[in-house]
Design a protein around this motif. Structure first.
Motif, PDB file in Angstrom:
ATOM      1  N   PHE A 132      -3.365   1.698   0.181  1.00 54.93           N
ATOM      2  CA  PHE A 132      -4.429   0.939  -0.645  1.00 54.93           C
ATOM      3  C   PHE A 132      -3.537  -0.293  -1.269  1.00 54.93           C
ATOM      4  O   PHE A 132      -4.323  -1.417  -1.592  1.00 54.93           O
ATOM      5  N   LEU A 133      -2.294  -0.232  -1.250  1.00 57.77           N
ATOM      6  CA  LEU A 133      -1.638  -1.561  -1.750  1.00 57.77           C
ATOM      7  C   LEU A 133      -0.986  -2.421  -0.801  1.00 57.77           C
ATOM      8  O   LEU A 133      -0.876  -3.550  -1.121  1.00 57.77           O
ATOM      9  N   LEU A 134      -1.328  -2.116   0.434  1.00 61.91           N
ATOM     10  CA  LEU A 134      -0.511  -2.650   1.638  1.00 61.91           C
ATOM     11  C   LEU A 134      -1.548  -2.579   2.771  1.00 61.91           C
ATOM     12  O   LEU A 134      -1.454  -1.701   3.628  1.00 61.91           O
ATOM     13  N   PRO A 135      -2.419  -3.618   2.787  1.00 60.18           N
ATOM     14  CA  PRO A 135      -3.705  -3.277   4.035  1.00 60.18           C
ATOM     15  C   PRO A 135      -3.226  -3.609   5.481  1.00 60.18           C
ATOM     16  O   PRO A 135      -3.812  -3.010   6.251  1.00 60.18           O
ATOM     17  N   PHE A 244       9.048  -3.488  -1.065  1.00 61.20           N
ATOM     18  CA  PHE A 244       9.404  -1.898  -0.980  1.00 61.20           C
ATOM     19  C   PHE A 244       8.297  -1.327  -0.732  1.00 61.20           C
ATOM     20  O   PHE A 244       8.604  -0.013  -0.214  1.00 61.20           O
ATOM     21  N   VAL A 245       7.025  -1.474  -0.910  1.00 64.15           N
ATOM     22  CA  VAL A 245       5.972  -0.776  -0.435  1.00 64.15           C
ATOM     23  C   VAL A 245       5.760  -0.528   1.009  1.00 64.15           C
ATOM     24  O   VAL A 245       5.655   0.628   1.567  1.00 64.15           O
ATOM     25  N   ALA A 246       6.067  -1.638   1.803  1.00 65.97           N
ATOM     26  CA  ALA A 246       6.290  -1.423   3.044  1.00 65.97           C
ATOM     27  C   ALA A 246       7.381  -0.526   3.749  1.00 65.97           C
ATOM     28  O   ALA A 246       7.200   0.292   4.550  1.00 65.97           O
ATOM     29  N   ILE A 247       8.566  -0.377   2.766  1.00 67.73           N
ATOM     30  CA  ILE A 247       9.644   0.195   3.198  1.00 67.73           C
ATOM     31  C   ILE A 247       9.225   1.788   3.098  1.00 67.73           C
ATOM     32  O   ILE A 247       9.453   2.466   4.037  1.00 67.73           O
ATOM     33  N   ILE A 248       8.462   2.229   2.037  1.00 67.09           N
ATOM     34  CA  ILE A 248       7.905   3.429   1.898  1.00 67.09           C
ATOM     35  C   ILE A 248       6.983   4.026   3.069  1.00 67.09           C
ATOM     36  O   ILE A 248       7.142   4.933   3.687  1.00 67.09           O
ATOM     37  N   ILE A 249       6.099   3.073   3.352  1.00 66.41           N
ATOM     38  CA  ILE A 249       5.260   3.651   4.442  1.00 66.41           C
ATOM     39  C   ILE A 249       5.980   3.596   5.685  1.00 66.41           C
ATOM     40  O   ILE A 249       5.683   4.506   6.344  1.00 66.41           O
ATOM     41  N   ILE A 250       6.935   2.512   5.962  1.00 70.32           N
ATOM     42  CA  ILE A 250       7.784   2.764   7.391  1.00 70.32           C
ATOM     43  C   ILE A 250       8.665   3.871   7.429  1.00 70.32           C
ATOM     44  O   ILE A 250       8.322   4.861   8.419  1.00 70.32           O
ATOM     45  N   PHE A 251       9.184   4.286   6.329  1.00 67.76           N
ATOM     46  CA  PHE A 251       9.907   5.393   6.249  1.00 67.76           C
ATOM     47  C   PHE A 251       9.108   6.497   6.495  1.00 67.76           C
ATOM     48  O   PHE A 251       9.778   7.441   7.302  1.00 67.76           O
ATOM     49  N   LEU A 252       8.186   6.807   5.870  1.00 69.95           N
ATOM     50  CA  LEU A 252       7.361   8.079   5.903  1.00 69.95           C
ATOM     51  C   LEU A 252       6.677   8.279   7.333  1.00 69.95           C
ATOM     52  O   LEU A 252       6.602   9.188   8.042  1.00 69.95           O
ATOM     53  N   LEU A 253       6.267   7.151   7.596  1.00 70.37           N
ATOM     54  CA  LEU A 253       5.616   7.236   8.976  1.00 70.37           C
ATOM     55  C   LEU A 253       6.688   7.637  10.076  1.00 70.37           C
ATOM     56  O   LEU A 253       6.386   8.302  11.063  1.00 70.37           O
TER      57      LEU A 253
END
Length: 334
Positions: A132-135, A244-253
């Motif tokens: 929800f923070l990064l559409p 950094f929000v993108a980093i979290i999503i990328i890393f977890l995915l």
């Protein structure tokens, strides 16, 4: 032979990534990276392993056995790194814990599944919040979060619910009867395994107070955030800016993709998925592939090297434990 084919696929995927980027181009980009920041990423990841070893120690009620816990956790991570879906990690953790921490196998398996449960919980929470923070990749993040929630349900049913875990095993046990294994061994395994399940769940329930689970939750959250910080520092080393929000999503995915691919430790699949996701955020493929390879070197391969050293030192004890269990299956009941 099947396991060799799986490793071959991993190697081919890594080769595909290098060919896609170009080995010369990759090397030229890696040479520009800040070496001190790369070393920092290694120390960050070793600190992550230490936090996870602290979590392991807390669950088995040995929080101050820092050296033993670190060795056991590293052996478990190493085993997970070279098994499909990291499935051997919990088993080797438990076996190493029995020999080094002097706990029961059931306690070790309970601790391993509890760790896996909270890993999935943190992953799901972070992905759903960041969605929800990064559409930009909201749909992918939500799908990843839902996949993590699905894993949580399965682990909960196995690690906390005796009736369900026995029911699940009974379905598997009916298949074992069709394998070329003697009836005596199958029945002995059934009694050993169901007794182990009951002991495991009993230990899990005895540990599952609100305070204990909150401590495990906080340690797990800290370890995952620091993993993302490590990847962010790799980007800094290459002088590339990214949210950094993108980093979290990328890393977890990428980690979910690595598990779903069923390749040992996600070798090849994680590097490719990291690179592809980096490209979605505007990072050139040559730079993204180089970052992915360096990050995996700082995390996956450094810990694997340590795991090989520790496993080699304790190999006889661990193998004796496994051998004792398998030979026990052949003994007559009663």
């Amino acid at each position: 032979m099947k396991k060799y084919y799986v490793f071959l696929i991993s190697i081919l995927l890594l080769a595909l990534l290098v060919i896609w980027i170009g080995p010369q181009q990759m090397w030229e980009i890696i040479k520009t990276a800040n070496l001190w920041l790369i070393l920092l990423t290694i120390f960050i990841h070793l600190f992550v392993v230490w936090i996870r070893s602290l979590r392991w120690g807390y669950i088995i009620n040995q929080p101050r056995e820092f050296k033993k816990n670190f060795i056991v956790k590293t052996i478990g991570l190493f085993a997970g790194n070279f098994s499909p879906m990291r499935s051997a990690g919990e088993v080797l953790n438990a076996v190493a814990g029995k020999k080094i921490n002097e706990i029961t196998l059931s306690e070790g398996l309970s601790a391993g599944l509890t760790e896996r449960f909270f890993d999935g919980a943190i992953g799901a929470i972070l992905l759903l919040i960041c969605a929800f923070l990064l559409p930009k990749i909201r749909v992918l993040a939500i799908m990843g979060g839902l996949a993590s929630l699905g894993l949580l349900i399965v682990i909960y049913l196995i690690n906390w619910r005796e009736d369900t875990s026995i029911w699940i095993y009974n379905r598997i046990h009916s298949i074992l009867r069709f394998l070329p294994i003697s009836e005596e061994v199958v029945e002995t395994f059934y009694h050993k395994f169901t007794e182990g399940l009951r002991s495991m769940i009993e230990y899990t329930k005895s540990f599952s107070s609100f305070q204990n689970l909150m401590v495990v939750f906080l340690l797990t959250g800290t370890s995952w955030i620091l993993e993302c910080v490590r990847l962010y520092v790799v980007f800094m080393a290459f002088n590339v800016e990214i949210n950094f929000v993108a980093i979290i999503i990328i890393f977890l995915l990428a980690n979910i993709i690595g598990i779903v691919s069923a390749l040992p430790g996600g070798i090849g699949s994680i590097e490719l998925s990291l690179t592809g996701l980096f490209v979605l955020f505007g990072v050139p493929s040559t730079v993204g592939g180089s970052i992915a390879m360096v990050d995996r070197l700082a995390s996956f391969w450094v810990v694997s090297a340590l795991g090989i050293v520790f496993s080699a030192y304790y190999a006889r004890d661990i193998l004796d434990e496994i051998k004792g269990y398998t030979l026990g299956l052949k003994k007559k009941k009663g």
